[in-house]
Design a protein around this motif. Structure first.
Motif, PDB file in Angstrom:
ATOM      1  N   VAL A   1       0.865  -1.181   0.000  1.00  0.00           N
ATOM      2  CA  VAL A   1       0.000   0.000   0.000  1.00  0.00           C
ATOM      3  C   VAL A   1       0.900   1.228   0.000  1.00  0.00           C
ATOM      4  O   VAL A   1       1.937   1.250   0.662  1.00  0.00           O
ATOM      5  CB  VAL A   1      -0.936   0.006   1.233  1.00  0.00           C
ATOM      6  N   ASP A   2       0.494   2.275  -0.716  1.00  0.00           N
ATOM      7  CA  ASP A   2       1.313   3.478  -0.852  1.00  0.00           C
ATOM      8  C   ASP A   2       1.043   4.506   0.243  1.00  0.00           C
ATOM      9  O   ASP A   2       1.590   5.592   0.214  1.00  0.00           O
ATOM     10  CB  ASP A   2       1.086   4.100  -2.229  1.00  0.00           C
ATOM     11  N   ASP A   3       0.202   4.200   1.225  1.00  0.00           N
ATOM     12  CA  ASP A   3      -0.053   5.123   2.337  1.00  0.00           C
ATOM     13  C   ASP A   3       1.017   4.908   3.401  1.00  0.00           C
ATOM     14  O   ASP A   3       1.103   3.828   3.983  1.00  0.00           O
ATOM     15  CB  ASP A   3      -1.443   4.895   2.937  1.00  0.00           C
ATOM     16  N   VAL A   4       1.821   5.939   3.655  1.00  0.00           N
ATOM     17  CA  VAL A   4       2.991   5.817   4.530  1.00  0.00           C
ATOM     18  C   VAL A   4       2.861   6.719   5.750  1.00  0.00           C
ATOM     19  O   VAL A   4       2.101   7.684   5.759  1.00  0.00           O
ATOM     20  CB  VAL A   4       4.285   6.170   3.768  1.00  0.00           C
ATOM     21  N   TRP A   5       3.654   6.383   6.792  1.00  0.00           N
ATOM     22  CA  TRP A   5       3.755   7.259   7.956  1.00  0.00           C
ATOM     23  C   TRP A   5       4.345   8.578   7.493  1.00  0.00           C
ATOM     24  O   TRP A   5       5.292   8.624   6.700  1.00  0.00           O
ATOM     25  CB  TRP A   5       4.701   6.665   8.991  1.00  0.00           C
ATOM     26  N   TYR A   6       3.811   9.683   8.049  1.00  0.00           N
ATOM     27  CA  TYR A   6       4.239  11.016   7.629  1.00  0.00           C
ATOM     28  C   TYR A   6       4.178  11.969   8.821  1.00  0.00           C
ATOM     29  O   TYR A   6       3.198  11.957   9.572  1.00  0.00           O
ATOM     30  CB  TYR A   6       3.322  11.506   6.499  1.00  0.00           C
ATOM     31  N   LEU A   7       5.212  12.772   8.977  1.00  0.00           N
ATOM     32  CA  LEU A   7       5.251  13.785  10.037  1.00  0.00           C
ATOM     33  C   LEU A   7       5.182  15.153   9.362  1.00  0.00           C
ATOM     34  O   LEU A   7       6.110  15.561   8.679  1.00  0.00           O
ATOM     35  CB  LEU A   7       6.534  13.641  10.858  1.00  0.00           C
ATOM     36  N   LYS A   8       4.049  15.861   9.526  1.00  0.00           N
ATOM     37  CA  LYS A   8       3.796  17.078   8.740  1.00  0.00           C
ATOM     38  C   LYS A   8       4.656  18.266   9.131  1.00  0.00           C
ATOM     39  O   LYS A   8       4.867  19.167   8.330  1.00  0.00           O
ATOM     40  CB  LYS A   8       2.328  17.461   8.768  1.00  0.00           C
ATOM     41  N   ASP A   9       5.137  18.301  10.370  1.00  0.00           N
ATOM     42  CA  ASP A   9       6.039  19.388  10.753  1.00  0.00           C
ATOM     43  C   ASP A   9       6.920  18.942  11.912  1.00  0.00           C
ATOM     44  O   ASP A   9       6.763  17.849  12.429  1.00  0.00           O
ATOM     45  CB  ASP A   9       5.272  20.680  11.086  1.00  0.00           C
ATOM     46  N   GLY A  10       7.843  19.822  12.296  1.00  0.00           N
ATOM     47  CA  GLY A  10       8.815  19.464  13.324  1.00  0.00           C
ATOM     48  C   GLY A  10       8.422  19.832  14.734  1.00  0.00           C
ATOM     49  O   GLY A  10       9.247  19.768  15.639  1.00  0.00           O
ATOM     50  N   GLY A  11       7.161  20.201  14.935  1.00  0.00           N
ATOM     51  CA  GLY A  11       6.713  20.562  16.275  1.00  0.00           C
ATOM     52  C   GLY A  11       6.654  19.353  17.199  1.00  0.00           C
ATOM     53  O   GLY A  11       6.326  18.251  16.771  1.00  0.00           O
ATOM     54  N   ASN A  12       6.983  19.582  18.461  1.00  0.00           N
ATOM     55  CA  ASN A  12       6.869  18.520  19.456  1.00  0.00           C
ATOM     56  C   ASN A  12       5.397  18.146  19.585  1.00  0.00           C
ATOM     57  O   ASN A  12       4.535  19.015  19.590  1.00  0.00           O
ATOM     58  CB  ASN A  12       7.431  19.020  20.787  1.00  0.00           C
ATOM     59  N   TRP A  13       5.089  16.869  19.678  1.00  0.00           N
ATOM     60  CA  TRP A  13       3.738  16.326  19.799  1.00  0.00           C
ATOM     61  C   TRP A  13       2.944  16.375  18.487  1.00  0.00           C
ATOM     62  O   TRP A  13       1.728  16.277  18.497  1.00  0.00           O
ATOM     63  CB  TRP A  13       2.945  17.003  20.927  1.00  0.00           C
ATOM     64  N   THR A  14       3.613  16.497  17.348  1.00  0.00           N
ATOM     65  CA  THR A  14       2.929  16.458  16.052  1.00  0.00           C
ATOM     66  C   THR A  14       2.520  15.022  15.760  1.00  0.00           C
ATOM     67  O   THR A  14       3.337  14.107  15.831  1.00  0.00           O
ATOM     68  CB  THR A  14       3.855  16.972  14.926  1.00  0.00           C
ATOM     69  N   PHE A  15       1.243  14.822  15.431  1.00  0.00           N
ATOM     70  CA  PHE A  15       0.745  13.478  15.139  1.00  0.00           C
ATOM     71  C   PHE A  15       1.436  12.890  13.914  1.00  0.00           C
ATOM     72  O   PHE A  15       1.684  13.590  12.935  1.00  0.00           O
ATOM     73  CB  PHE A  15      -0.764  13.488  14.886  1.00  0.00           C
TER      74      PHE A  15
END
Length: 131
Positions: free
Chosen positions: A97-111
């Motif tokens: 599947v092409d849906d991957v883990w992704y971190l949208k920004d570098g803020g602490n506690w970013t989902f």
């Protein structure tokens, strides 16, 4: 794919936001945080790069909630695929599947969300051996 990591304890870190490690928040959702939790990787298939990820602090498996599009903690394991070209940077996703883990920004506690693989280093994760 090549270069599968061996089973063992790891600290999983985002490639783009190098100060953000995988960490569970209070509501069983995983976030990027400056404190790493130890994640036990148990390789299930070396050739296909399949593994389960287990948070040793919370005693929950890391998995994907397809409805919410987030990485969450589960009592039952989900087998995930760790795709890599170089054995250093990995995409983490359900098998084929092409849906991957992704971190949208570098803020602490970013989902940590799950989405179609974007053209960003924020979709890559490194596995550093934990002691």
């Amino acid at each position: 794919m090549s270069h599968m990591i061996p089973s063992g304890p790891y600290k999983i870190r985002n490639v783009l936001y190098v100060d953000r490690y995988v960490h569970m928040s209070g509501n069983k959702e995983f976030v990027g945080h400056d404190v790493a939790q130890i994640i036990q990787v148990d390789v299930k298939d070396v050739v296909q790069h399949l593994a389960t990820l287990y948070d040793t602090e919370t005693n929950l498996y890391l998995g994907i909630d397809q409805i919410d599009g987030k990485v969450k903690g589960f009592t039952d394991p989900q087998v995930l695929q760790l795709s890599t070209e170089d054995g250093v940077k990995f995409e983490i996703h359900p098998k084929d599947v092409d849906d991957v883990w992704y971190l949208k920004d570098g803020g602490n506690w970013t989902f940590i969300t799950v989405q179609a693989a974007p053209a960003s280093e924020a979709k890559y994760w490194t596995f550093g051996k934990a002691k």
